[in-house]
Design an enzyme around this catalytic site. Structure first.
Site, PDB file in Angstrom:
ATOM      1  N   CYS A  79      56.399  26.769  48.033  1.00 57.87           N
ATOM      2  CA  CYS A  79      55.024  27.211  48.237  1.00 57.87           C
ATOM      3  C   CYS A  79      54.889  28.671  48.625  1.00 57.87           C
ATOM      4  CB  CYS A  79      54.341  26.344  49.289  1.00 57.87           C
ATOM      5  SG  CYS A  79      54.899  26.639  50.964  1.00 57.87           S
ATOM      6  N   GLY A  80      55.890  29.249  49.275  1.00 60.98           N
ATOM      7  CA  GLY A  80      55.784  30.650  49.657  1.00 60.98           C
ATOM      8  C   GLY A  80      54.602  30.875  50.577  1.00 60.98           C
TER       9      GLY A  80
END
Length: 282
Positions: free
Chosen positions: A115-116
């Site tokens: 997801c960062g």
């Protein structure tokens, strides 16, 4: 160096037959980043990553989140220890600003390798910290962009062994490879690369190219904008928000880069094809 692949037993199916074998798989482990001030510690992020270049990952994360502007703001960066034994998955960071830096951090929670910084900011918020990317060179040769995936692949030992890892590479305007970092998370690979550039005192990355072995999502182009990267090239598709960010910050965004083929989604005038610069789309 990234941690070597792990070996696991596997059953391989081929033409109706099952065969026992040993497979190499990429290592994925959590990394906890803690801020330290006096006798107190506070966790600011836990991310799943491929062990290796952890200090660069931490520096790149802190830079991308606005907690630091340069390495001089880091007083110490070390592994957490207990009884003289290091905890390989916990990093302790002491900053000159102490816990004040936490006000700049937009994620104080668990994040996965996929997801960062998804959903933690907008183009308006990004504009407070990022400025339009600069390109001072003549238009970029199309062949330079087309050759990036092959160059990136040659610098991916873990991908060659496992087929299950992303990479981010930094290149000059002439296509020279300066550094490549691998990780199970595409955003982690970019953070590691920016951390390396920060340590080398290369920021902002004027006249440089960022190549990623993945799609170009918002988080990839966001990090490029913060680091001053004017050209981002991805082997897969961009997202609509990534294109908006690229347009807002003057970043040339190329997608589906496959040898002699690629798509340009923003600022195409930086690219020269057949002896002429490409026109902007209508």
């Amino acid at each position: 160096m990234p941690e070597p692949p792990a070996e696991r037993p596997v059953l391989k199916y081929l033409a109706g037959q099952l065969t026992s074998a040993t497979d190499q798989v990429v290592v994925e482990e959590p990394l906890e980043i803690r801020l330290v001030h006096g006798g107190e510690e506070q966790t600011v992020a836990v991310t799943m990553r491929t062990p290796g270049a952890d200090h660069e990952l931490a520096m790149g994360f802190l830079y991308a989140e606005g907690a630091i502007r340069n390495t001089a703001e880091i007083l110490s960066l070390s592994r957490w220890q207990e009884g003289g034994v290091e905890a390989p998955n916990v990093l302790r960071v002491e900053l000159r600003s102490g816990f004040a830096a936490m006000r700049s951090l937009s994620r104080h929670t668990f994040t996965s390798s996929a997801c960062g910084v998804c959903g933690t900011g907008s183009i308006e918020r990004l504009a407070v910290r990022a400025t339009p990317a600069l390109w001072t060179r003549p238009p970029l040769a199309a062949e330079v962009i087309g050759n990036l995936p092959a160059q990136l692949r040659r610098e991916q030992p873990l991908f060659a062994a496992t087929g299950g890892i992303h990479a981010a590479g930094l290149f000059t305007a002439d296509g020279e490879c300066l550094a490549v970092r691998e990780d199970v998370g595409r955003h982690n690979a970019v953070d590691k690369l920016i951390g390396w550039a920060l340590a080398q005192d290369l920021l902002p990355l004027t006249d440089h190219l960022l190549a990623v072995s993945s799609r170009a999502g918002f988080e990839i182009v966001q990090k490029a904008a913060l680091a001053g990267v004017p050209v981002v090239c991805a082997v897969s598709a961009p997202t609509s928000l990534a294109i908006e960010v690229a347009e807002s910050f003057g970043i040339t965004l190329a997608g589906f880069v496959r040898g002699e083929r690629f798509n340009l989604y923003s600022v195409p005038e930086r690219v020269n094809s057949g002896g002429r610069a490409l026109d902007s789309p209508a």
